[in-house]
Structure formats: structure tokens, C-alpha cells
Scaffold this motif. Structure first.
Motif, PDB file in Angstrom:
ATOM      1  N   VAL A 114       0.834  -1.205   0.000  1.00 30.73           N
ATOM      2  CA  VAL A 114       0.000   0.000   0.000  1.00 30.73           C
ATOM      3  C   VAL A 114       0.864   1.248   0.000  1.00 30.73           C
ATOM      4  O   VAL A 114       0.612   2.211  -0.740  1.00 30.73           O
ATOM      5  CB  VAL A 114      -0.937  -0.001   1.224  1.00 30.73           C
ATOM      6  CG1 VAL A 114      -1.652   1.343   1.361  1.00 30.73           C
ATOM      7  CG2 VAL A 114      -1.948  -1.126   1.127  1.00 30.73           C
ATOM      8  N   ARG A 115       1.893   1.230   0.822  1.00 32.93           N
ATOM      9  CA  ARG A 115       2.751   2.400   0.972  1.00 32.93           C
ATOM     10  C   ARG A 115       3.417   2.787  -0.349  1.00 32.93           C
ATOM     11  O   ARG A 115       3.608   3.970  -0.637  1.00 32.93           O
ATOM     12  CB  ARG A 115       3.802   2.120   2.034  1.00 32.93           C
ATOM     13  CG  ARG A 115       4.527   3.344   2.564  1.00 32.93           C
ATOM     14  CD  ARG A 115       5.496   2.977   3.691  1.00 32.93           C
ATOM     15  NE  ARG A 115       4.784   2.497   4.866  1.00 32.93           N
ATOM     16  CZ  ARG A 115       4.798   1.233   5.294  1.00 32.93           C
ATOM     17  NH1 ARG A 115       5.488   0.313   4.623  1.00 32.93           N
ATOM     18  NH2 ARG A 115       4.124   0.880   6.366  1.00 32.93           N
ATOM     19  N   SER A 116       3.721   1.799  -1.160  1.00 27.86           N
ATOM     20  CA  SER A 116       4.420   2.074  -2.423  1.00 27.86           C
ATOM     21  C   SER A 116       3.461   2.305  -3.585  1.00 27.86           C
ATOM     22  O   SER A 116       3.892   2.590  -4.700  1.00 27.86           O
ATOM     23  CB  SER A 116       5.348   0.905  -2.763  1.00 27.86           C
ATOM     24  OG  SER A 116       4.599  -0.289  -2.964  1.00 27.86           O
ATOM     25  N   ALA A 117       2.146   2.183  -3.338  1.00 26.18           N
ATOM     26  CA  ALA A 117       1.159   2.372  -4.406  1.00 26.18           C
ATOM     27  C   ALA A 117       0.878   3.854  -4.621  1.00 26.18           C
ATOM     28  O   ALA A 117       1.251   4.708  -3.808  1.00 26.18           O
ATOM     29  CB  ALA A 117      -0.127   1.627  -4.063  1.00 26.18           C
ATOM     30  N   GLY A 118       0.171   4.141  -5.710  1.00 27.48           N
ATOM     31  CA  GLY A 118      -0.230   5.517  -5.970  1.00 27.48           C
ATOM     32  C   GLY A 118      -1.636   5.818  -5.515  1.00 27.48           C
ATOM     33  O   GLY A 118      -2.059   6.976  -5.516  1.00 27.48           O
ATOM     34  N   GLY A 119      -2.373   4.760  -5.147  1.00 30.76           N
ATOM     35  CA  GLY A 119      -3.739   4.978  -4.705  1.00 30.76           C
ATOM     36  C   GLY A 119      -4.320   3.764  -4.023  1.00 30.76           C
ATOM     37  O   GLY A 119      -3.794   2.654  -4.121  1.00 30.76           O
ATOM     38  N   VAL A 120      -5.424   4.000  -3.323  1.00 32.61           N
ATOM     39  CA  VAL A 120      -6.191   2.944  -2.668  1.00 32.61           C
ATOM     40  C   VAL A 120      -7.655   3.149  -3.020  1.00 32.61           C
ATOM     41  O   VAL A 120      -8.147   4.280  -3.046  1.00 32.61           O
ATOM     42  CB  VAL A 120      -6.004   2.983  -1.135  1.00 32.61           C
ATOM     43  CG1 VAL A 120      -7.032   2.096  -0.433  1.00 32.61           C
ATOM     44  CG2 VAL A 120      -4.602   2.551  -0.748  1.00 32.61           C
ATOM     45  N   TYR A 121      -8.352   2.046  -3.306  1.00 36.22           N
ATOM     46  CA  TYR A 121      -9.774   2.121  -3.618  1.00 36.22           C
ATOM     47  C   TYR A 121     -10.552   1.215  -2.675  1.00 36.22           C
ATOM     48  O   TYR A 121     -10.264   0.020  -2.557  1.00 36.22           O
ATOM     49  CB  TYR A 121     -10.036   1.695  -5.067  1.00 36.22           C
ATOM     50  CG  TYR A 121     -11.482   1.925  -5.477  1.00 36.22           C
ATOM     51  CD1 TYR A 121     -11.855   3.119  -6.090  1.00 36.22           C
ATOM     52  CD2 TYR A 121     -12.461   0.968  -5.237  1.00 36.22           C
ATOM     53  CE1 TYR A 121     -13.178   3.346  -6.445  1.00 36.22           C
ATOM     54  CE2 TYR A 121     -13.782   1.191  -5.595  1.00 36.22           C
ATOM     55  CZ  TYR A 121     -14.137   2.376  -6.193  1.00 36.22           C
ATOM     56  OH  TYR A 121     -15.440   2.610  -6.537  1.00 36.22           O
ATOM     57  N   PHE A 122     -11.560   1.795  -1.977  1.00 38.57           N
ATOM     58  CA  PHE A 122     -12.411   1.042  -1.063  1.00 38.57           C
ATOM     59  C   PHE A 122     -13.729   0.708  -1.759  1.00 38.57           C
ATOM     60  O   PHE A 122     -14.412   1.599  -2.271  1.00 38.57           O
ATOM     61  CB  PHE A 122     -12.699   1.857   0.199  1.00 38.57           C
ATOM     62  CG  PHE A 122     -11.529   2.000   1.121  1.00 38.57           C
ATOM     63  CD1 PHE A 122     -11.229   1.008   2.049  1.00 38.57           C
ATOM     64  CD2 PHE A 122     -10.728   3.125   1.074  1.00 38.57           C
ATOM     65  CE1 PHE A 122     -10.150   1.142   2.907  1.00 38.57           C
ATOM     66  CE2 PHE A 122      -9.646   3.270   1.931  1.00 38.57           C
ATOM     67  CZ  PHE A 122      -9.354   2.273   2.852  1.00 38.57           C
ATOM     68  N   GLY A 156      -0.665  10.424  -2.862  1.00 36.75           N
ATOM     69  CA  GLY A 156      -1.524   9.462  -3.538  1.00 36.75           C
ATOM     70  C   GLY A 156      -2.993   9.803  -3.390  1.00 36.75           C
ATOM     71  O   GLY A 156      -3.371  10.796  -2.763  1.00 36.75           O
ATOM     72  N   VAL A 157      -3.833   8.976  -3.975  1.00 35.83           N
ATOM     73  CA  VAL A 157      -5.276   9.190  -3.942  1.00 35.83           C
ATOM     74  C   VAL A 157      -5.956   8.092  -3.127  1.00 35.83           C
ATOM     75  O   VAL A 157      -5.576   6.923  -3.210  1.00 35.83           O
ATOM     76  CB  VAL A 157      -5.866   9.249  -5.372  1.00 35.83           C
ATOM     77  CG1 VAL A 157      -5.659   7.941  -6.121  1.00 35.83           C
ATOM     78  CG2 VAL A 157      -7.348   9.599  -5.330  1.00 35.83           C
ATOM     79  N   ILE A 158      -6.935   8.479  -2.344  1.00 33.18           N
ATOM     80  CA  ILE A 158      -7.822   7.527  -1.678  1.00 33.18           C
ATOM     81  C   ILE A 158      -9.189   7.699  -2.318  1.00 33.18           C
ATOM     82  O   ILE A 158      -9.740   8.796  -2.339  1.00 33.18           O
ATOM     83  CB  ILE A 158      -7.919   7.775  -0.165  1.00 33.18           C
ATOM     84  CG1 ILE A 158      -6.544   7.673   0.487  1.00 33.18           C
ATOM     85  CG2 ILE A 158      -8.877   6.765   0.480  1.00 33.18           C
ATOM     86  CD1 ILE A 158      -6.547   8.021   1.972  1.00 33.18           C
ATOM     87  N   ALA A 159      -9.732   6.615  -2.855  1.00 27.49           N
ATOM     88  CA  ALA A 159     -11.033   6.649  -3.507  1.00 27.49           C
ATOM     89  C   ALA A 159     -11.921   5.571  -2.896  1.00 27.49           C
ATOM     90  O   ALA A 159     -11.438   4.602  -2.313  1.00 27.49           O
ATOM     91  CB  ALA A 159     -10.892   6.433  -5.013  1.00 27.49           C
ATOM     92  N   GLY A 160     -13.214   5.759  -3.052  1.00 32.07           N
ATOM     93  CA  GLY A 160     -14.140   4.758  -2.541  1.00 32.07           C
ATOM     94  C   GLY A 160     -15.553   5.095  -2.938  1.00 32.07           C
ATOM     95  O   GLY A 160     -15.882   6.249  -3.244  1.00 32.07           O
ATOM     96  N   THR A 161     -16.414   4.089  -2.945  1.00 30.36           N
ATOM     97  CA  THR A 161     -17.811   4.281  -3.301  1.00 30.36           C
ATOM     98  C   THR A 161     -18.710   3.732  -2.209  1.00 30.36           C
ATOM     99  O   THR A 161     -18.370   2.745  -1.551  1.00 30.36           O
ATOM    100  CB  THR A 161     -18.130   3.579  -4.639  1.00 30.36           C
ATOM    101  OG1 THR A 161     -19.472   3.882  -5.029  1.00 30.36           O
ATOM    102  CG2 THR A 161     -17.998   2.070  -4.537  1.00 30.36           C
ATOM    103  N   SER A 162     -19.841   4.389  -1.970  1.00 30.78           N
ATOM    104  CA  SER A 162     -20.841   3.936  -0.997  1.00 30.78           C
ATOM    105  C   SER A 162     -20.193   3.790   0.386  1.00 30.78           C
ATOM    106  O   SER A 162     -19.846   4.794   1.005  1.00 30.78           O
ATOM    107  CB  SER A 162     -21.484   2.631  -1.470  1.00 30.78           C
ATOM    108  OG  SER A 162     -22.573   2.274  -0.658  1.00 30.78           O
ATOM    109  N   ALA A 163     -20.006   2.566   0.863  1.00 31.39           N
ATOM    110  CA  ALA A 163     -19.319   2.377   2.146  1.00 31.39           C
ATOM    111  C   ALA A 163     -17.934   3.012   2.124  1.00 31.39           C
ATOM    112  O   ALA A 163     -17.461   3.556   3.125  1.00 31.39           O
ATOM    113  CB  ALA A 163     -19.202   0.884   2.471  1.00 31.39           C
ATOM    114  N   GLY A 164     -17.287   2.943   0.962  1.00 33.99           N
ATOM    115  CA  GLY A 164     -15.975   3.557   0.807  1.00 33.99           C
ATOM    116  C   GLY A 164     -16.014   5.063   0.852  1.00 33.99           C
ATOM    117  O   GLY A 164     -14.990   5.716   1.050  1.00 33.99           O
TER     118      GLY A 164
END
Length: 404
Positions: A114-122, A156-164
Motif C-alpha cells: 500500500v505504501r508504495s502504491a499511488g492509490g487505494v480504492y475502497f 496518492g489518492v484515496i477513492a471509494g464508493t458507498s461504504a468507501g
């Protein structure tokens, strides 16, 4: 009748705002908060997520913790993100996956990914499963959650939909009832509401599936109870993008409602829920909001379409007996801002069996000197800024019939 303002709450809220803005200023990343039911063909949202993660080939970790079937959800989300150019991968941290979710959430190798990624999607689903997965039993952050924060602060970006989306604010809905029941019964910590992950900061409350499910009204009891000044409810297949400069942009299919309680008051002598002088705005696709200053900026197709109150397009009373209906609140607001009327009225009631001993509610919308409307030059869409909203409980007498 005495009215008690939110003065102490505002002072506390102002302090939290300063803390939140300071903390967010240190974050170089962005948030993409989708209101639920995000379709795979909504290119403008998915492309923005990939761009903010670093562009073509950006590594994005998919966390399907909220999903009822995290294996299937994770796979589909990876396929969708990959279609738009990301190098997406599933992070196997979910209560409904085989194995120990606590162990997975504190796995140094997964945290490093996760730390080395550019984003996280929930993913969407049950937001309680996300906090269950990423917070330790003592309430502390897991290694994976710490890594998400590090990635976000780095840019980086944190993205998510509904619960996310629900987890983005510091308070989230947890086991909420219907909108009307929330107004009638209020909210309690640990029951209807619970702590979120707070990526968007402490000054903004987030809700989702907003317009299509008529949820705007359920935000108000939470905001009053927890001292939020601002609340943003995002509709389905739509997203709010929040940059490191605290500029918010609405993109996607529909829009979002902004509630501002800076000047709101509550009559504490009333046992039923009530609130007066709420500023309510509708932000359409392409509209922007400066979270620091509160300035609202319409999209390009509306920039020259400021509504002239002296030349209204709508005439006659603006009224609805179902203000909690699908997109009804936006329809009422759009009619009122371009109307010969200065007020609109909406009602909310349950059926006779459910209404016994329970209040219904009147929603009164008013144009004020601060109200501004913008009409699109290319569609029938409106942006509506700073209508006044007053909510008060009312009783409805049901006629007695003998059906026998």
C-alpha cells in the motif's frame, strides 16, 4: 420561546476546523468520494482516480473489506481500474475473506504494498466491515491503515464508493434506520453512527446514495449532534474530488447537496427534531467548492447563466407532499430558485400505522439575499446556492374509517 444557538458547538467546531485544515494541509494527496452505484462506464470518475494515482500504469490497491463477496468485488474492481490504465491489485484484507483479518491488516508486506502504491480504492458494502478490518481492537490503526495514510500524505489518492465514501469523514452512519425514523428518533454513537476513518478531515460530514434515496434530511440530526458545520451528500454514480488545496469538485452523473449549519439554530424546548436557518446548496456536475473559504463556483456551462429573480421561468406554488422522494429535493430547489415564489414547502410523513405517536416534518425552503441560481446553457440542469432551509415537526390527523 427561547432558541439556543450552536455557539459552543461552533467554537468547538471552529477549533476542529483549524486542526483539520492544518492536518489536511500536510497531506499532498487527493480524495475521490463516490456516492455509490458507481458504474464501470463512468469514465470521468475512473479516469480521475487513475490520473490522481499517477496516470497510466499507476499501482492502485483495491480493499474490498466492505463487500459481501470481497473476492468477486475485488476482482471486478481490479478489472475496471485496469481498463482505465491502472495496475490495480487486490489487498486481501476483509472480514469475509478466509483467514485472520487482523493478521492480514498488520502484515508488513501488505502494508508495504500500500505504501508504495499511488492509490487505494475502497469498495462498497458495509462500512462497519472497513473499520473492523483496518482498526485494531483497541482502536489503534493497523499497519495497513497507517500505510494508507502515509500514501495519502505523500501525494496518492484515496477513492471509494458507498461504504468507501462513508468512511471518509470522522463520523459515519453505521446501523441507521430510514430517513424518517432518523429524524423521529435521533442518532446515538455506537448504534446509528460510529467513528469513520476521517480522511476528509473533521470539518466535513459525508453521506452517500443521497438524492436517489432522499437521504439529505438524515444528515441533519448527525450534524447537530456531532457539531459539524458542513455536510456533503453525494448522489449515486457521482463523485466529489477533494484536492490537497481543499478545493472540491463534483463530477459524474448527477450532483451533491451541501448543508451549512454556520447560522443554524435549534429550539431545545422542542422534544422533536427541529432546525432553522440551514443554508442548503446543490452542486451539479463540474461545480466547485472552496472548503476553506466556502466560495462556490459553477461549472463552465453555467458561468454565464446566473438566474435573474426578476425574470422567473416558473410560476405558482412550489410544493411536494414527499420531500424525501427520489431527487425530489433537487427538483424543488431548482424550481424555487427560478420562480416567482420566495418559498417552497415539502412534507415528510410515514403511513398511518407508523405515524402513530410520531411526528411528521415540514421542510420550508426560502430564497434570501444570499441565494444564487445558475442555469446550464446546454441542458436543463441548475446549480442552486444558499437557499434557507427550516425543518420543524408537525402532526397530521388521520381520518378514521370503518372498512368492514
Amino acid at each position: 420561546m427561547r432558541h439556543y444557538s450552536f455557539m459552543l458547538g461552533r467554537l468547538a467546531g471552529f477549533f476542529l476546523l483549524l486542526v483539520a485544515v492544518s492536518a489536511q494541509a500536510a497531506a499532498k494527496g487527493s480524495l475521490v468520494i463516490a456516492g455509490g452505484a458507481l458504474r464501470a462506464d463512468n469514465a470521468v470518475v475512473w479516469q480521475r482516480i487513475v490520473a490522481l494515482a499517477g496516470g497510466q500504469g499507476a499501482r492502485i490497491a483495491v480493499i474490498p473489506a466492505a463487500a459481501g463477496n470481497p473476492e468477486r468485488s475485488g476482482k471486478q474492481l481490479v478489472q475496471t481500474l485496469s481498463r482505465y490504465g491502472a495496475a490495480a491489485f487486490v489487498l486481501p484484507v476483509a472480514p469475509r475473506l478466509p483467514g485472520d483479518v487482523r493478521k492480514a491488516a498488520n502484515d508488513p508486506a501488505l502494508a508495504a504494498a500500500v505504501r508504495s502504491a499511488g492509490g487505494v480504492y475502497f469498495s462498497g458494502g458495509d462500512q462497519g466491515r472497513i473499520t473492523q478490518a483496518l482498526r485494531n481492537p483497541d482502536g489503534s490503526n493497523s499497519l495497513v491503515l497507517d500505510a494508507v495514510w502515509e500514501m495519502y500524505r505523500r501525494g496518492g489518492v484515496i477513492a471509494g464508493t458507498s461504504a468507501g465514501a462513508a468512511i471518509m469523514s470522522s463520523t459515519m452512519f453505521y446501523e441507521a434506520g430510514s430517513v424518517l425514523a432518523t429524524l423521529q428518533n435521533g442518532v446515538e454513537d455506537g448504534r446509528e453512527i460510529a467513528p469513520g476513518l476521517g480522511f476528509v478531515g473533521n470539518e466535513l460530514f459525508i453521506d452517500q446514495h443521497l438524492l436517489i434515496r432522499g437521504r439529505f434530511a438524515r444528515m441533519l440530526p448527525v450534524m447537530v449532534k456531532k457539531g459539524y458545520r458542513l455536510g456533503l451528500g453525494i448522489d449515486e454514480n457521482t463523485a466529489a474530488v477533494v484536492g490537497p488545496d481543499r478545493q472540491l469538485e463534483v463530477i459524474g452523473y448527477k450532483g451533491a447537496l451541501l448543508l451549512d449549519l454556520a447560522r443554524a439554530t435549534v429550539d431545545r424546548q422542542q422534544t422533536a427534531f427541529n432546525v432553522s436557518n440551514v443554508a442548503i446548496s446543490y452542486l451539479d456536475h463540474g461545480d466547485r467548492l472552496d472548503l476553506a473559504s466556502g466560495a462556490l463556483l459553477p461549472s463552465g456551462d453555467k458561468a454565464d447563466g446566473k438566474v435573474d429573480p426578476a425574470r422567473p421561468a416558473n410560476f405558482g406554488a412550489v410544493y411536494t407532499a414527499d420531500i424525501l422522494g427520489n431527487t425530489t429535493v433537487v427538483d424543488v430547489m431548482a424550481k424555487l430558485v427560478d420562480s416567482d415564489q420566495t418559498q417552497a414547502l415539502g412534507l415528510a410523513f410515514g403511513g398511518p400505522p407508523a405515524a402513530a405517536g410520531k411526528a411528521g416534518f415540514e421542510f420550508r425552503f426560502s430564497r434570501t439575499a444570499d441565494t444564487i441560481g445558475y442555469a446550464s446553457a446546454t441542458s436543463e440542469a441548475y446549480s442552486v446556492y444558499r437557499l434557507r432551509l427550516d425543518v420543524r415537526p408537525i402532526a397530521l390527523g388521520w381520518p378514521q374509517y370503518d372498512y368492514r
